[in-house]
Design an enzyme around this catalytic site. Structure first.
Site, short mmCIF file in Angstrom:
data_model
loop_
_atom_site.label_atom_id
_atom_site.label_comp_id
_atom_site.label_asym_id
_atom_site.label_seq_id
_atom_site.Cartn_x
_atom_site.Cartn_y
_atom_site.Cartn_z
N ARG A 267 2.89 5.95 -3.33
CA ARG A 267 4.06 6.73 -3.76
C ARG A 267 4.32 6.56 -5.25
O ARG A 267 4.74 7.51 -5.93
CB ARG A 267 5.29 6.31 -2.94
CG ARG A 267 5.20 6.79 -1.48
CD ARG A 267 6.14 5.98 -0.60
NE ARG A 267 6.27 6.49 0.77
CZ ARG A 267 5.42 6.26 1.75
NH1 ARG A 267 4.33 5.54 1.54
NH2 ARG A 267 5.65 6.74 2.96
N ARG B 235 -7.46 -3.34 9.64
CA ARG B 235 -6.55 -4.24 10.37
C ARG B 235 -7.20 -4.80 11.65
O ARG B 235 -6.85 -5.88 12.09
CB ARG B 235 -5.22 -3.54 10.66
CG ARG B 235 -4.52 -3.11 9.38
CD ARG B 235 -3.04 -2.90 9.53
NE ARG B 235 -2.57 -2.03 8.46
CZ ARG B 235 -2.25 -2.43 7.23
NH1 ARG B 235 -2.34 -3.70 6.89
NH2 ARG B 235 -1.84 -1.56 6.33
N ASP C 171 1.95 -0.98 11.88
CA ASP C 171 0.63 -1.47 11.44
C ASP C 171 0.36 -2.91 11.86
O ASP C 171 -0.73 -3.44 11.60
CB ASP C 171 0.51 -1.35 9.91
CG ASP C 171 0.47 0.12 9.48
OD1 ASP C 171 -0.01 0.97 10.26
OD2 ASP C 171 0.95 0.41 8.36
N LYS D 90 -4.59 5.90 14.53
CA LYS D 90 -4.60 5.22 13.22
C LYS D 90 -6.05 5.20 12.71
O LYS D 90 -6.85 6.01 13.13
CB LYS D 90 -4.00 3.82 13.37
CG LYS D 90 -2.51 3.84 13.67
CD LYS D 90 -1.73 4.46 12.53
CE LYS D 90 -0.24 4.54 12.81
NZ LYS D 90 0.47 5.28 11.76
N GLN E 271 4.82 9.12 7.19
CA GLN E 271 3.87 9.96 6.44
C GLN E 271 4.27 11.42 6.52
O GLN E 271 4.24 12.13 5.51
CB GLN E 271 2.46 9.77 6.99
CG GLN E 271 1.91 8.38 6.70
CD GLN E 271 0.47 8.22 7.15
OE1 GLN E 271 -0.12 9.14 7.73
NE2 GLN E 271 -0.10 7.07 6.88
N LYS F 60 0.84 -1.21 0.00
CA LYS F 60 0.00 0.00 0.00
C LYS F 60 0.88 1.26 0.00
O LYS F 60 0.64 2.18 -0.77
CB LYS F 60 -0.92 -0.04 1.23
CG LYS F 60 -1.93 1.07 1.29
CD LYS F 60 -3.19 0.63 2.03
CE LYS F 60 -3.00 0.41 3.52
NZ LYS F 60 -2.80 1.68 4.25
N SER F 61 1.89 1.28 0.86
CA SER F 61 2.75 2.46 0.95
C SER F 61 3.45 2.72 -0.39
O SER F 61 3.52 3.87 -0.87
CB SER F 61 3.83 2.25 2.01
OG SER F 61 3.26 2.17 3.29
C1 S3P Z 1 2.65 4.75 6.21
C2 S3P Z 1 3.24 5.06 7.40
C3 S3P Z 1 2.68 4.67 8.70
C4 S3P Z 1 1.66 3.56 8.58
C5 S3P Z 1 0.71 3.79 7.45
C6 S3P Z 1 1.44 3.91 6.14
C7 S3P Z 1 3.26 5.25 4.97
O1 S3P Z 1 2.10 5.81 9.29
O2 S3P Z 1 0.94 3.43 9.80
O3 S3P Z 1 -0.21 2.70 7.36
O4 S3P Z 1 2.91 4.75 3.88
O5 S3P Z 1 4.11 6.15 5.05
P1 S3P Z 1 3.01 6.83 10.17
O6 S3P Z 1 4.26 7.00 9.45
O7 S3P Z 1 2.24 8.11 10.25
O8 S3P Z 1 3.17 6.14 11.48
#
Ligand code: S3P
Length: 437
Positions: free
Chosen positions: A30, A393, A320, A347, A173, A25-26
């Site tokens: 991006r 989750r 997560d 979250k 993030q 997902k991350s």
């Molecule tokens: C993510 C960073 C995490 C994570 C989120 C995805 C990302 O959040 O919990 O599901 O893609 O950068 P934080 O960096 O705010 O903890």
């Protein structure tokens, strides 16, 4: 297939087989965003086609980027170049996705346009000052609700000034939002993180040709106004999704499950380390690099689990995975202690509260404080209904718990699972689970 409504996870026997996790997902968010500000045509394969990522794709289209689906997981993006996004005609709905909202606010902050972002009830309750505050330092203005949450309007700047920002919380993030704002900014944007978080943004920026340096002390430097050049991207499987079948194999006696093609970014592997410490038979095979990210095949072979203390410094690398770890801890011998969990409260739901309440309802002894959770292992009774609280989750963690409980666990609504793991029920049932949806 996207499932909606109630699910019942019945106790089942050993899991067996090989599966694939959906795209990360991350990395998927991006990939679309950077492709949108690169010059030329980026072809992406393995993109997560979950609702969160589809919200990012829709937002980019509204910002004038041509985004086209060419096949299963295959997408083609015609970028507009750094600084080339156009003002959207309508409000951008980011659905359930904090990553989509925060990273996009970063990109938009240094474009001379005005945009309003909103989301579902979960996203509208999540903190946004953590990004609007550093992004205002570039020259952007933010107008919204008194507490800074969505709906939020960003008035981006066309003459940004570079920023050096020390993150008050370890958040990939927030780090990424600042770096993305730094793209359409002359000079050098610097972020300092208190402890390491996932570095997908840094890796992908380099993949597209930007100059990003990661230095000791958590310092990241981006040289502004790069020309990003479209490059092919292969998205690895999501380790945070792989965690669910692996966790199920770890708690169900006699199981052996392989998840192939999983991304193993060093900022994401805390759960793997923890499962190993608990005694699960975990093997990583076929390690390779794909598109600048390490990837491997993970196999868990069941073996009795013992409780562990998860150190707070490991939290960002498994942020997560705490819902599913708490479910696993309910089957381990002894008391598992997790600390440094304050971020879990903000979250998709208050995950610390949701896990403590749900586990207690399943007959598990738990102790919860502002930022800690202790779970006493044994055999959870189950036989209850759990509220998923708009949190994928939480829904998946309790479906895993139901597989090993004495009686079935019902989840009131598993629709949120489609944000990150479309096909979860089919995939788990294919390994031997008995989830009715
Ligand atoms: C993510 C960073 C995490 C994570 C989120 C995805 C990302 O959040 O919990 O599901 O893609 O950068 P934080 O960096 O705010 O903890």
């Amino acid at each position: 297939m996207t499932r909606t409504g109630v699910a019942v996870s019945h106790p089942c026997g050993a899991l067996e087989g090989t599966t694939q996790a959906p795209g990360d997902k991350s990395v998927s968010h991006r990939a679309l965003m950077l492709a949108g500000v690169a010059v030329g045509e980026t072809r992406i394969e393995g993109l997560l086609e979950g609702e969160d990522v589809l919200a990012t794709a829709a937002a980019l289209r509204a910002l004038g980027v041509e985004v086209e689906r060419t096949g299963a997981g295959r997408w083609c993006v015609h970028g507009r170049g750094v600084g080339g996004l156009a003002e959207p005609e309508d409000v951008l709905d980011m659905g359930n996705s904090g990553t989509a909202a925060r990273l996009l606010l970063g990109l938009l902050a240094t474009h001379p346009l005005t945009a309003t972002l909103t989301g579902d009830a979960s996203l509208r309750s999540r903190p946004m000052r953590r990004v609007s505050e550093p992004l205002s330092r570039f020259g952007a203005a933010f107008h919204g609700r008194a507490d800074g949450r969505l709906p939020l309007t960003v008035v981006g700047t066309g003459s940004a000034v570079p920023v050096r920002y020390e993150l008050p919380v370890a958040s990939a993030q927030v780090k990424s939002a600042v770096l993305l704002a730094g793209l359409n900014t002359p000079g050098e944007t610097v972020v300092v993180e208190p402890s390491p978080t996932r570095d997908h943004t840094e890796r992908m920026l380099r993949h597209f040709g930007a100059c990003v340096q990661q230095e000791d002390g958590g310092l990241v430097r981006l040289t502004g106004e790069p020309e990003l050049v479209a490059r092919a991207i292969s998205v690895p499987g999501d380790v945070s999704s792989a965690a669910f079948p692996l966790a199920a194999a770890a708690i169900l006696e006699g199981s052996r499950v392989t998840v192939s093609g999983v991304g193993l970014n060093p900022g994401r592997i805390g759960f793997i380390e923890t499962l190993r410490e608990m005694g699960a038979g975990l093997v990583i095979a076929n390690e390779r690099a794909e598109g600048g990210e390490p990837v491997g095949d993970l196999t868990v072979t069941w073996s009795p689990l013992t409780a562990v203390d998860v150190p707070p410094e490991r939290v960002p690398s498994m942020i997560d995975e705490f819902p599913v770890l708490a479910a696993v801890a309910a089957f381990a011998e002894g008391t598992t202690r997790m600390s440094g969990l304050a971020e879990l409260r903000v979250k998709e739901s208050d995950r610390l509260g949701a896990m403590a309440a749900g586990l207690a309802a399943c007959g598990v002894k738990v102790r919860e404080s502002a930022d800690t959770l202790e779970v006493e292992g044994g055999q959870p009774k189950g036989g209850v209904e759990i509220a998923s609280r708009l949190d994928h989750r939480i829904a998946m963690a309790f479906m895993v718990l139901g597989m090993g409980a004495r009686d079935a666990v019902r989840i009131d609504d598993i629709a949120p699972v489609a944000t990150s793991f479309p096909g979860f029920v089919e995939s788990m049932n294919g390994l031997g689970a008995a989830i009715e949806a």
